[in-house]
Structures are given as C-alpha cells and as structure tokens.
Design a protein around this motif. Structure first.
Motif, PDB file in Angstrom:
ATOM      1  N   ILE A  37      64.097 -19.885 -25.428  1.00  0.00           N
ATOM      2  CA  ILE A  37      62.780 -19.821 -24.800  1.00  0.00           C
ATOM      3  C   ILE A  37      62.026 -18.584 -25.270  1.00  0.00           C
ATOM      4  O   ILE A  37      62.623 -17.518 -25.444  1.00  0.00           O
ATOM      5  CB  ILE A  37      62.917 -19.850 -23.259  1.00  0.00           C
ATOM      6  CG1 ILE A  37      61.560 -19.993 -22.564  1.00  0.00           C
ATOM      7  CG2 ILE A  37      63.667 -18.626 -22.744  1.00  0.00           C
ATOM      8  CD1 ILE A  37      61.663 -20.329 -21.080  1.00  0.00           C
ATOM      9  N   LEU A  38      60.733 -18.752 -25.488  1.00  0.00           N
ATOM     10  CA  LEU A  38      59.869 -17.672 -25.960  1.00  0.00           C
ATOM     11  C   LEU A  38      58.815 -17.355 -24.906  1.00  0.00           C
ATOM     12  O   LEU A  38      58.125 -18.256 -24.407  1.00  0.00           O
ATOM     13  CB  LEU A  38      59.178 -18.088 -27.264  1.00  0.00           C
ATOM     14  CG  LEU A  38      58.116 -17.130 -27.838  1.00  0.00           C
ATOM     15  CD1 LEU A  38      58.731 -15.794 -28.243  1.00  0.00           C
ATOM     16  CD2 LEU A  38      57.404 -17.775 -29.034  1.00  0.00           C
ATOM     17  N   PHE A  39      58.675 -16.054 -24.588  1.00  0.00           N
ATOM     18  CA  PHE A  39      57.665 -15.577 -23.643  1.00  0.00           C
ATOM     19  C   PHE A  39      56.736 -14.591 -24.355  1.00  0.00           C
ATOM     20  O   PHE A  39      57.026 -13.392 -24.408  1.00  0.00           O
ATOM     21  CB  PHE A  39      58.320 -14.870 -22.456  1.00  0.00           C
ATOM     22  CG  PHE A  39      59.064 -15.765 -21.513  1.00  0.00           C
ATOM     23  CD1 PHE A  39      58.391 -16.548 -20.593  1.00  0.00           C
ATOM     24  CD2 PHE A  39      60.450 -15.811 -21.548  1.00  0.00           C
ATOM     25  CE1 PHE A  39      59.086 -17.363 -19.711  1.00  0.00           C
ATOM     26  CE2 PHE A  39      61.151 -16.621 -20.673  1.00  0.00           C
ATOM     27  CZ  PHE A  39      60.465 -17.415 -19.746  1.00  0.00           C
ATOM     28  N   PRO A  40      55.604 -15.045 -24.890  1.00  0.00           N
ATOM     29  CA  PRO A  40      54.620 -14.102 -25.436  1.00  0.00           C
ATOM     30  C   PRO A  40      53.896 -13.366 -24.306  1.00  0.00           C
ATOM     31  O   PRO A  40      53.659 -13.922 -23.227  1.00  0.00           O
ATOM     32  CB  PRO A  40      53.647 -15.014 -26.198  1.00  0.00           C
ATOM     33  CG  PRO A  40      54.396 -16.301 -26.405  1.00  0.00           C
ATOM     34  CD  PRO A  40      55.260 -16.434 -25.198  1.00  0.00           C
ATOM     35  N   GLY A  41      53.542 -12.107 -24.552  1.00  0.00           N
ATOM     36  CA  GLY A  41      52.828 -11.317 -23.553  1.00  0.00           C
ATOM     37  C   GLY A  41      53.636 -11.140 -22.285  1.00  0.00           C
ATOM     38  O   GLY A  41      53.104 -11.228 -21.178  1.00  0.00           O
ATOM     39  N   GLU A  42      54.911 -10.818 -22.427  1.00  0.00           N
ATOM     40  CA  GLU A  42      55.836 -10.865 -21.289  1.00  0.00           C
ATOM     41  C   GLU A  42      55.851  -9.611 -20.431  1.00  0.00           C
ATOM     42  O   GLU A  42      56.436  -9.597 -19.354  1.00  0.00           O
ATOM     43  CB  GLU A  42      57.254 -11.188 -21.788  1.00  0.00           C
ATOM     44  CG  GLU A  42      58.346 -11.233 -20.751  1.00  0.00           C
ATOM     45  CD  GLU A  42      58.073 -12.165 -19.552  1.00  0.00           C
ATOM     46  OE1 GLU A  42      58.862 -12.111 -18.600  1.00  0.00           O
ATOM     47  OE2 GLU A  42      57.071 -12.910 -19.552  1.00  0.00           O
ATOM     48  N   GLY A  43      55.188  -8.546 -20.872  1.00  0.00           N
ATOM     49  CA  GLY A  43      55.075  -7.367 -20.004  1.00  0.00           C
ATOM     50  C   GLY A  43      56.420  -6.810 -19.583  1.00  0.00           C
ATOM     51  O   GLY A  43      57.273  -6.515 -20.418  1.00  0.00           O
ATOM     52  N   GLU A  44      56.615  -6.689 -18.274  1.00  0.00           N
ATOM     53  CA  GLU A  44      57.828  -6.055 -17.749  1.00  0.00           C
ATOM     54  C   GLU A  44      58.992  -7.027 -17.575  1.00  0.00           C
ATOM     55  O   GLU A  44      60.049  -6.637 -17.093  1.00  0.00           O
ATOM     56  CB  GLU A  44      57.521  -5.369 -16.426  1.00  0.00           C
ATOM     57  CG  GLU A  44      56.542  -4.210 -16.573  1.00  0.00           C
ATOM     58  CD  GLU A  44      56.137  -3.632 -15.239  1.00  0.00           C
ATOM     59  OE1 GLU A  44      56.599  -2.514 -14.902  1.00  0.00           O
ATOM     60  OE2 GLU A  44      55.361  -4.292 -14.508  1.00  0.00           O
TER      61      GLU A  44
END
Length: 201
Positions: A37-44
């Motif tokens: 799974i890919l989370f772009p813009g994932e921050g903290e």
C-alpha cells in the motif's frame, strides 16, 4: 506549501491530524487481504501505522522530515516497519503496477499538477488494485474544519474522476460529514470520497 511549512506545522502541533486512521481508509482496508500500500502525503503516519499493524507492506511519502521522524518514532516503539521517503510527489517515481492499494488522503495539489501526479499513482496500482481518495470539496471554504483556503486545491467530484482513466468506482460520495481528526481536521466538513478498482492499464 513546502517542506518548511509542514515541518513547522508538525513541530508546533504533534499529532496534528490525530493518531487514528482516516475512517474511510480504515473501512476500505479492514476487509482486504494485506498487500502493498502507498500513502502519498502521509505526514505523521496515522494511516501508514494502522495499515502496517494489519500486516500491510507500507510505503509513505511526504515533503516533511518532521512528519517522517514522528511516524518512524511511533513505528519503532510498537515494532512496525514502514518505508518512508521524504520527497516531492512530482519527483517521486513509483514502479508501475507495484501496489495493491494507493490511498490519497487529504492530498491536495494545485490543479496544474494534480492530473500529472495522480495519473502517476494510478499507473503504480496493479490491475485489480484499489484506489482510495478522501479530500475536501469546494464547499469546504464555508467551514472552519481545515483544508486549503485556495478553491483551486479543492475537489470537484466529476473533475477528479476524469483524472483516472482506468478506475471503476464503487463508492462515490460528495457531501458533508463531521471530522474528528486531531486539531487539524475537526468539525463539519465538505468532503469527496472515491473508492474503486483498477480494471486495465
């Protein structure tokens, strides 16, 4: 908004968007077999940490070194592995057809770059994989629960769907919800939600 802006945000207000995963992401992946799974813009890292706890192989990207630090500190504390890259989404080049899920969670971009970047993430998704999107819609400017103040960054459902040529959408929502995601997202909000399967390359 650049890395300096987000580094200051996350430094001044740790857990800005809470420690729990986004409800729409959670409802989508809870019933799936774990994969990549890919989370772009994932921050903290609230969504990345939750997915990793379910056994997913997680890749997160963001501009913020502080966001990465906070995420990986939490991951180490509870024994989870997350691949986290600090980079600009315009530069990041995921391998085509390499992810089972791509989740774009409040990952707002200028309209002149959105199609290019989002199409790249569509290509990174395997055929049969799932695209999950939640972000603020145009009416969010009426609310004080977070999000960009520039309307060009906000979603229009029809325009957003047109960016993706190979996704069959199973869930489409354009309306109001109550957000309770830390100090950064709290209160009535106008959101757009999409969830669907990639049917071809």
């Amino acid at each position: 908004m650049d890395n300096i802006f987000w580094n200051e945000k996350f430094s001044q207000t740790p857990n800005l968007y809470g420690e729990h995963p986004n409800e729409f992401v959670k409802s989508n992946i809870d019933s799936m077999s774990a994969g990549k799974i890919l989370f772009p813009g994932e921050g903290e890292g609230r969504n990345a940490l939750y997915a990793a706890s379910l056994g997913w192989q997680v890749t997160a990207i963001d501009q913020s070194e502080t966001g990465k630090k906070h995420c990986l500190q939490k991951a180490e504390k509870i024994g989870l592995q997350i691949e986290y890259q600090v980079c600009d989404a315009l530069i990041y080049m995921p391998e085509p057809e390499s992810f089972d899920v791509v989740a774009l969670v409040y990952f707002h971009l200028p309209k002149e770059t959105l199609a290019e970047v989002y199409s790249k993430f569509e290509k990174a998704l395997k055929v049969g994989g799932k695209m999950i999107i939640e972000g603020f819609g145009k009416k969010q400017l009426q609310y004080q629960s977070g999000g960009p103040k520039n309307p060009d960054f906000l979603y229009n459902l029809t325009d957003l769907k047109s960016v993706f040529q190979n996704i069959q959408w199973h869930i489409e929502y354009d309306g109001d919800i109550y957000l309770n995601e830390g100090k950064g997202h709290k209160g009535d909000a106008h959101v757009v939600r999409l969830s669907g399967k990639k049917i071809r390359n």
